[in-house]
Design an enzyme around this catalytic site. Structure first.
Site, PDB file in Angstrom:
ATOM      1  N   LYS A 189      15.196  10.718  62.167  1.00 12.88           N
ATOM      2  CA  LYS A 189      15.838  10.244  60.936  1.00 12.88           C
ATOM      3  C   LYS A 189      17.349  10.483  60.997  1.00 12.88           C
ATOM      4  CE  LYS A 189      12.038   8.840  58.929  1.00 12.88           C
ATOM      5  NZ  LYS A 189      11.782   7.394  58.741  1.00 12.88           N
ATOM      6  N   THR A 210       3.175   9.068  48.231  1.00 17.27           N
ATOM      7  CA  THR A 210       2.588   7.951  48.991  1.00 17.27           C
ATOM      8  C   THR A 210       1.393   8.497  49.783  1.00 17.27           C
ATOM      9  OG1 THR A 210       3.757   8.296  51.082  1.00 17.27           O
ATOM     10  CG2 THR A 210       4.953   7.068  49.368  1.00 17.27           C
ATOM     11  N   ASP A 238       3.495  -3.619  65.720  1.00  9.50           N
ATOM     12  CA  ASP A 238       3.750  -2.229  66.092  1.00  9.50           C
ATOM     13  C   ASP A 238       5.229  -2.212  66.462  1.00  9.50           C
ATOM     14  OD1 ASP A 238       4.215   0.113  67.486  1.00  9.50           O
ATOM     15  OD2 ASP A 238       2.268   0.106  68.490  1.00  9.50           O
ATOM     16  N   VAL A 239       6.019  -1.436  65.752  1.00 11.19           N
ATOM     17  CA  VAL A 239       7.470  -1.487  65.966  1.00 11.19           C
ATOM     18  C   VAL A 239       7.904  -0.960  67.339  1.00 11.19           C
ATOM     19  CG1 VAL A 239       8.075  -1.467  63.510  1.00 11.19           C
ATOM     20  CG2 VAL A 239       7.924   0.708  64.773  1.00 11.19           C
ATOM     21  N   TYR A 277      10.925  14.815  63.790  1.00  4.80           N
ATOM     22  CA  TYR A 277      11.105  13.934  62.630  1.00  4.80           C
ATOM     23  C   TYR A 277      12.574  13.907  62.195  1.00  4.80           C
ATOM     24  CZ  TYR A 277      10.078  11.856  58.049  1.00  4.80           C
ATOM     25  OH  TYR A 277      10.033  11.031  56.949  1.00  4.80           O
ATOM     26  N   ASP A 318       3.125  -4.697  59.823  1.00 11.27           N
ATOM     27  CA  ASP A 318       2.525  -3.362  59.849  1.00 11.27           C
ATOM     28  C   ASP A 318       1.414  -3.319  60.901  1.00 11.27           C
ATOM     29  OD1 ASP A 318       2.569  -1.025  57.329  1.00 11.27           O
ATOM     30  OD2 ASP A 318       1.019  -0.869  58.874  1.00 11.27           O
ATOM     31  N   SER A 337      15.352   9.923  55.721  1.00 14.04           N
ATOM     32  CA  SER A 337      14.661  10.999  54.997  1.00 14.04           C
ATOM     33  C   SER A 337      15.690  12.080  54.717  1.00 14.04           C
ATOM     34  CB  SER A 337      13.540  11.590  55.859  1.00 14.04           C
ATOM     35  OG  SER A 337      13.079  12.808  55.295  1.00 14.04           O
ATOM     36  N   SER A 386       1.972  -0.066  53.075  1.00 11.20           N
ATOM     37  CA  SER A 386       1.684   1.176  52.351  1.00 11.20           C
ATOM     38  C   SER A 386       2.952   1.782  51.746  1.00 11.20           C
ATOM     39  CB  SER A 386       1.056   2.175  53.338  1.00 11.20           C
ATOM     40  OG  SER A 386       0.801   3.416  52.711  1.00 11.20           O
TER      41      SER A 386
HETATM   42  P1  NAI Z   1       3.085   5.503  54.469  1.00 10.60           P
HETATM   43  O1  NAI Z   1       2.333   6.290  55.468  1.00 10.60           O
HETATM   44  O2  NAI Z   1       2.527   5.287  53.114  1.00 10.60           O
HETATM   45  O3  NAI Z   1       3.471   4.068  55.098  1.00 10.60           O
HETATM   46  C1  NAI Z   1       3.973   3.938  56.394  1.00 10.60           C
HETATM   47  C2  NAI Z   1       3.494   2.607  56.945  1.00 10.60           C
HETATM   48  O4  NAI Z   1       4.056   2.478  58.268  1.00 10.60           O
HETATM   49  C3  NAI Z   1       1.974   2.517  57.100  1.00 10.60           C
HETATM   50  O5  NAI Z   1       1.495   1.316  56.510  1.00 10.60           O
HETATM   51  C4  NAI Z   1       1.756   2.515  58.608  1.00 10.60           C
HETATM   52  O6  NAI Z   1       0.652   1.723  59.019  1.00 10.60           O
HETATM   53  C5  NAI Z   1       3.070   1.917  59.099  1.00 10.60           C
HETATM   54  N1  NAI Z   1       3.354   2.258  60.494  1.00 10.60           N
HETATM   55  C6  NAI Z   1       3.254   3.457  61.105  1.00 10.60           C
HETATM   56  N2  NAI Z   1       3.555   3.353  62.404  1.00 10.60           N
HETATM   57  C7  NAI Z   1       3.877   2.054  62.625  1.00 10.60           C
HETATM   58  C8  NAI Z   1       4.267   1.318  63.768  1.00 10.60           C
HETATM   59  N3  NAI Z   1       4.373   1.888  64.983  1.00 10.60           N
HETATM   60  N4  NAI Z   1       4.511  -0.010  63.632  1.00 10.60           N
HETATM   61  C9  NAI Z   1       4.370  -0.611  62.420  1.00 10.60           C
HETATM   62  N5  NAI Z   1       3.995   0.031  61.305  1.00 10.60           N
HETATM   63  C10 NAI Z   1       3.745   1.350  61.411  1.00 10.60           C
HETATM   64  O7  NAI Z   1       4.512   6.218  54.392  1.00 10.60           O
HETATM   65  P2  NAI Z   1       5.659   6.212  53.284  1.00 10.60           P
HETATM   66  O8  NAI Z   1       5.619   7.510  52.603  1.00 10.60           O
HETATM   67  O9  NAI Z   1       5.672   4.954  52.506  1.00 10.60           O
HETATM   68  O10 NAI Z   1       6.940   6.234  54.249  1.00 10.60           O
HETATM   69  C11 NAI Z   1       7.757   5.108  54.480  1.00 10.60           C
HETATM   70  C12 NAI Z   1       9.015   5.585  55.188  1.00 10.60           C
HETATM   71  O11 NAI Z   1       9.707   6.503  54.365  1.00 10.60           O
HETATM   72  C13 NAI Z   1       8.731   6.294  56.521  1.00 10.60           C
HETATM   73  O12 NAI Z   1       9.718   5.910  57.453  1.00 10.60           O
HETATM   74  C14 NAI Z   1       8.868   7.764  56.140  1.00 10.60           C
HETATM   75  O13 NAI Z   1       9.273   8.544  57.240  1.00 10.60           O
HETATM   76  C15 NAI Z   1       9.946   7.691  55.083  1.00 10.60           C
HETATM   77  N6  NAI Z   1       9.926   8.839  54.180  1.00 10.60           N
HETATM   78  C16 NAI Z   1       8.845   9.101  53.361  1.00 10.60           C
HETATM   79  C17 NAI Z   1       8.862  10.200  52.527  1.00 10.60           C
HETATM   80  C18 NAI Z   1       7.746  10.565  51.597  1.00 10.60           C
HETATM   81  O14 NAI Z   1       7.801  11.631  50.981  1.00 10.60           O
HETATM   82  N7  NAI Z   1       6.733   9.737  51.420  1.00 10.60           N
HETATM   83  C19 NAI Z   1      10.018  11.123  52.529  1.00 10.60           C
HETATM   84  C20 NAI Z   1      11.083  10.745  53.393  1.00 10.60           C
HETATM   85  C21 NAI Z   1      11.024   9.637  54.192  1.00 10.60           C
END
Ligand code: NAI
Length: 258
Positions: free
Chosen positions: A166, A197, A57-58, A162, A36, A149, A15
């Site tokens: 980070k 996202t 699962d990480v 959070y 994932d 982040s 995702s």
């Molecule tokens: P998202 O929610 O679209 O994707 C995150 C993915 O991580 C999902 O597919 C989910 O299934 C997977 N996931 C969650 N827990 C997991 C686990 N225990 N083991 C394996 N996979 C797991 O999120 P997005 O927005 O793409 O975020 C990606 C990264 O960027 C994250 O670390 C988030 O904290 C960081 N981030 C995102 C921001 C945003 O505005 N979207 C801003 C700042 C940081």
């Protein structure tokens, strides 16, 4: 660093930013392991980009190790992108003066377990496999990119867990880069601002919420796209002189207290 024919693991690759990074790595010729929790979306993307899905699962070391082994069979594992992450919003104390209303400690631990410890576990296992690679002409064996982040620096009200997670990722970037330098493995961290996202949900209400969020961005006044973040991930992977750095990709936003 050339990644043609190499394998790459992207955690959280099903995702958002991880999925965009997985697509761009595949377009550069890498064989991508989408690691994932979400099997449906992960499998669909893996199929689209000619990669493979690994149920990971990480917080589960044995699942990470299995994904690393799977990747190393596809080609030398030269890339790890740590994008798996979760959020949590809760103030440190409640409003009623009761101990029971204070921040949920289990939730705090879970955010740290996934975002920080999970990231480190993936790094230590993937880097172990990378250390066995043949070095390229520059002595390089691999590159690792973490997703932090801007909340690591300007965490908002309710973001204690959070931001701590980070901030931990930011803090370990240089020492891990130093640890891995002898093996020719570079480590960098990207700190996204507000990126469009599924993390913000879907539907009319979330579109309105996101439009409002965008107004706080310095310029351009909108959320970032996953591809804009993935482009920085690719730069961190392929630019051989980028190491030990944390890079904000955020349209210049500095988050207010709330
Ligand atoms: P998202 O929610 O679209 O994707 C995150 C993915 O991580 C999902 O597919 C989910 O299934 C997977 N996931 C969650 N827990 C997991 C686990 N225990 N083991 C394996 N996979 C797991 O999120 P997005 O927005 O793409 O975020 C990606 C990264 O960027 C994250 O670390 C988030 O904290 C960081 N981030 C995102 C921001 C945003 O505005 N979207 C801003 C700042 C940081």
């Amino acid at each position: 660093m050339d990644i043609t024919g190499a394998s790459a693991i992207v955690t959280g690759g099903a995702s958002g930013i991880g999925a965009a990074a997985a697509r761009q790595l595949a377009a550069k010729g890498a064989k991508v392991v989408v690691a994932d929790l979400n099997a449906d979306k992960g499998q669909e993307l893996a199929q689209e980009i000619g990669g493979v899905f690994a149920p990971v699962d990480v917080t589960r070391t044995e699942q990470i190790q299995a994904a690393v082994e799977q990747a190393a069979e596809l080609g030398p594992l030269r890339v790890l992108v740590n994008s798996a992450g979760i959020g949590w919003a809760q103030r440190t104390i409640g409003r009623d003066g009761e101990f029971g209303s204070a921040h949920d400690l289990g939730a705090f631990s879970k955010v740290i377990a996934i975002n920080l410890i999970g990231t480190f576990d993936c790094i230590r296992l993937a880097a172990t496999a990378m250390s066995r690679n043949e070095p390229d002409a520059d002595g390089q064996r691999g590159a690792i990119v973490n997703m932090a982040s801007v909340a690591a620096f300007d965490g908002q009200i309710g973001q204690a867990s959070y931001s701590a997670s980070k901030g931990g990722v930011v803090g370990m970037t240089l020492p891990v880069a130093r640890d891995l330098s002898a093996s020719g493995i570079r480590v960098n961290t990207v700190a996204p601002g507000l990126i469009d996202t599924p993390i913000y949900g879907e539907g009319e209400a979330s579109e309105e919420f996101k439009a409002n969020l965008g107004k706080n961005v310095l310029f351009p006044k909108r959320l970032g796209t996953p591809d804009e973040l993935a482009s920085m991930v690719i730069e961190c992977v392929t630019n051989s002189y980028l190491n030990g750095e944390v890079i904000r990709v955020d349209g210049g936003i500095r988050m207010p207290p709330k």
